[in-house]
Design an enzyme around this catalytic site. Structure first.
Site, mmCIF file in Angstrom:
data_model
loop_
_atom_site.group_PDB
_atom_site.id
_atom_site.type_symbol
_atom_site.label_atom_id
_atom_site.label_comp_id
_atom_site.label_asym_id
_atom_site.label_seq_id
_atom_site.Cartn_x
_atom_site.Cartn_y
_atom_site.Cartn_z
ATOM 1 N N ILE A 24 -36.188 36.919 109.914
ATOM 2 C CA ILE A 24 -34.730 35.812 110.770
ATOM 3 C C ILE A 24 -34.212 34.564 109.777
ATOM 4 O O ILE A 24 -32.860 35.326 109.751
ATOM 5 C CB ILE A 24 -35.487 35.097 111.906
ATOM 6 N N VAL A 26 -34.345 32.963 105.215
ATOM 7 C CA VAL A 26 -35.322 33.361 104.072
ATOM 8 C C VAL A 26 -35.240 31.901 103.551
ATOM 9 O O VAL A 26 -33.575 31.850 103.807
ATOM 10 C CB VAL A 26 -34.261 34.026 102.939
ATOM 11 N N MET A 29 -39.120 28.073 99.924
ATOM 12 C CA MET A 29 -40.406 28.400 99.685
ATOM 13 C C MET A 29 -40.683 29.224 100.783
ATOM 14 O O MET A 29 -41.787 29.753 100.315
ATOM 15 C CB MET A 29 -41.214 26.604 100.788
ATOM 16 N N THR A 31 -40.075 32.466 103.933
ATOM 17 C CA THR A 31 -39.127 33.470 104.322
ATOM 18 C C THR A 31 -39.784 33.395 106.263
ATOM 19 O O THR A 31 -41.262 33.713 106.029
ATOM 20 C CB THR A 31 -39.097 35.306 103.777
ATOM 21 N N LYS A 47 -43.654 32.099 109.062
ATOM 22 C CA LYS A 47 -43.567 32.078 107.699
ATOM 23 C C LYS A 47 -44.525 32.577 106.417
ATOM 24 O O LYS A 47 -45.764 32.204 107.096
ATOM 25 C CB LYS A 47 -42.955 30.261 108.037
ATOM 26 N N ASP A 141 -38.498 15.491 105.100
ATOM 27 C CA ASP A 141 -37.247 16.895 105.025
ATOM 28 C C ASP A 141 -36.353 17.014 106.170
ATOM 29 O O ASP A 141 -36.078 18.078 106.782
ATOM 30 C CB ASP A 141 -37.854 17.963 104.535
#
Length: 642
Positions: A24, A26, A29, A31, A47, A141
């Site tokens: 889906i 990249v 940290m 993919t 993930k 984040d």
């Protein structure tokens, strides 16, 4: 060529359970793949951490620890974490799969959004962050890439707690710019992040939704970082003229460079966002900013059209369905019918007509001047003064010919000595000799932390709320002096001044510690009596294990004997199935070393009997249990040496 065909994980089954179907995205940290849980037959997102990071044991340990914590955060606007594991060199998370797009996709395709759309997205994001903040998590984040918009219109926040250190985001300029654009000044300067850092990032995201551009941009990450540290985020109305003042105020409150001036957490910012929405009219909410990009493609194929009302094109003006075609065509005409031709006049009266026309023009000009004077000439527009100092605001009003009066009030979001608001509000029209009332901030209202020692936990929470504070994290400690369930102390301590709405951590007594007695080897009834006599609760595990103890006796206990527990805590008992019987190897005639090795490998302990004649022997003459017979595993076999 499809990039997923080159990915070695696509088509593989991780951990014997998760079939990887497609890649889906990249990131820096990990993919992310679309996968199927073959055990539960459901689609999910997998993930997988990049191998370079998976080789760092400290990073992996933190990744796993935070994944377990986030898995306990249940909220409808948070992407849920289902599972975590490793398969060889792959470290992965199994998460909820959200079919749809990211907010970054929406902004890329639509540019600036209508205020209603921006608030429709912002509010569930703040609800998710608010739940996290009150549970002790900080996202660190927040950015459009981590806001997912499902095909069903639901908005979800991803990557809770699973963040990278700021100094690791150094791979490419684009990636760096994409992250530093949302960093709060304190994250950049000191490397610290609390809920107010997430609030700052949300303010930046709201600015980007309203204007279609980031507030601070530059050719390098260093330039962007410098602007975050030294320049205020500009009000969105600077880029979108006519944007309501309430939205300017919302963005500027969230993005104050001083953390103490911002809302304490996302819950407080959500309250402000809802208050701002309530003050906007339908026209203001649905106003289309000039930066919005028109959608030329079929809306049925538009990935971003799933947001309810949020991204809809403006509604056309209503049409009078009862009117005929001709009437509709001429509905904007100034006159109902063409003006009649003027009657023919005799030339002798031409001078009178000219005088009449001149008089009429003078009347029109006089009336127009009067209307202008009444409607505009004697009025002045109140200038925008939010976040200006009192001196700056006074000067601007003086330059505009307006009088000034001042009121002062506490504010958790506006710096002391700066303008909270005006009466009349910015943009309002006021007579040229009128006066404007400035509301000047006194700074945050401070509250003294009450003395909560000796209160029951529920009462202590009530006292905090009555004092204008919020109950925070609760930790429990043993105490010989404070009864169980009552408050030992708070952090910060009683008497400390804190901003109104601040969270206060509480330490609550578990009572005097109880030493857990050793009940292994006892019958169940006897073990229960000993534990309950010590003030503990007993739970018996359904599992049974082989042990050195007889069947029905206690083989193991949790917690172990000697541990400290609170009165009423539960001790779990595991009962024995009796010793496991194992066939004894025949070692007669074997060397001592070989015999001992074989017996130990079978699960026995070994004792040597050499006597006087076997001091220098090296062969087994006999064994206490004959070879081929059975004996309890772990029991001792004596070998006689000759």
């Amino acid at each position: 060529m499809d990039a997923t065909l080159q990915d070695p994980l696509v088509g593989q089954v991780l951990d014997g359970r998760y079939r990887v179907d497609a890649r889906i995205a990249v990131g820096g940290m990990a993919t992310v793949y679309r996968a199927v849980d073959t055990r539960l037959d459901r689609v999910l997102a997998l993930k997988v951490m990049h191998p370079t990071l998976a080789a760092d044991g400290t990073f992996v340990e933190r990744f796993i620890r935070e994944a377990k914590s986030v898995a306990r955060l249940a909220h409808p606007n948070v992407v849920q974490v289902f599972d975590q594991g490793t398969d060889g060199s792959y470290v992965y998370l199994a998460m909820e799969y959200v079919a749809g797009c990211t907010l970054r996709d929406v902004l890329r395709e639509r540019g600036a959004l209508q205020p209603r759309a921006a608030l429709d997205i912002l509010e569930p994001v703040l609800a998710a962050l608010g739940a996290a903040h009150r549970a002790g998590f900080v996202h660190r984040d927040m950015k459009p890439e981590n806001v997912l918009i499902g095909d069903d219109g639901r908005v979800k926040v991803a990557d809770f707690g699973l963040v990278r250190a700021v100094d690791t985001v150094t791979n490419t300029t684009g990636a760096v710019l994409g992250t530093v654009s949302y960093l709060a000044p304190e994250q950049i300067e000191h490397g610290v992040a609390d809920p107010r850092a997430d609030v700052y990032a949300c303010g930046v995201v709201l600015h980007e939704m309203l204007t279609g551009q980031k507030p601070h941009e530059g050719e390098s990450p260093a330039q962007v970082l410098y602007k975050h540290l030294h320049e205020d985020v500009p009000p969105p109305s600077a880029a979108v003229p006519g944007l309501p003042y309430a939205l300017d105020e919302l963005v500027m409150s969230a993005t104050a460079r001083t953390p103490e001036v911002r809302p304490n957490d996302a819950v407080a910012l959500l309250a402000q966002a809802r208050e701002a929405r309530a003050g906007l009219s339908e026209e203001q909410l649905d106003a289309v900013p000039p930066q919005a990009r028109a959608q030329e493609h079929d809306n049925a194929q538009d990935r971003t059209s799933v947001i309810p009302r949020a991204l809809a094109v403006p509604r056309p003006l209503p049409v009078n369905e009862d009117a005929g075609d001709e009437q509709v065509l001429h509905r904007t005409s100034r006159l109902e019918s063409p003006p009649a031709a003027p009657p023919r006049r005799r030339p002798a009266r031409g001078r009178q007509r000219l005088v009449a026309v001149v008089a009429a023009l003078l009347v029109v000009l006089g009336v127009g001047a009067g209307v202008w004077y009444i409607n505009s000439g004697q009025f002045t527009e109140v200038p925008p003064l939010l976040a200006k100092t009192e001196a700056q605001a006074r000067q601007e009003l003086k330059d505009a010919g307006l009088g000034v009066s001042v009121e002062r009030d506490y504010s958790d979001t506006v710096e002391r000595g700066t303008v909270i608001g005006t009466d009349p509000a910015a943009g309002a029209r006021i007579r040229g000799n009128g006066s404007v009332t400035l509301r000047i901030s006194r700074g945050p209202e401070t509250v003294k932390v009450p003395d909560l020692q000796g209160y029951r936990l529920d009462k202590a929470k009530s006292v905090l709320k009555d004092s204008g504070l919020e109950p925070g994290m609760v930790t429990r400690e043993f105490s010989d002096d404070v009864p169980k369930g009552f408050v030992i102390g708070s952090a910060p301590a009683a008497g400390t001044e804190r901003h109104a709405g601040s969270a206060i951590a509480l330490t609550v007594s578990q009572g005097s510690p109880v030493e857990v007695p050793d009940v292994t080897g006892e019958d169940l009834d006897e073990a229960k009596a000993d534990l309950e006599g010590a003030g503990l609760t007993v739970e018996v595990s359904t599992e049974r294990v082989h042990s050195e103890f007889d069947a029905g006796q206690v083989a193991a206990q949790t917690p172990d004997s000697g541990s400290e527990a609170a009165e009423g805590d539960t001790v779990t008992l595991t009962l024995s199935k009796g010793p496991e019987m194992v066939e004894v190897p025949d070692v007669v005639g074997r060397s001592v070393d070989d015999a001992k090795q074989e017996l130990k490998a079978a699960g026995f302990k070994v004792k040597e009997d050499r006597g006087l004649l076997g001091l220098f022997g090296d062969k087994v003459k006999k064994q206490s249990v004959k070879g081929g017979d059975t004996a309890p595993k772990g029991s001792t076999i004596t070998i006689t040496i000759r």
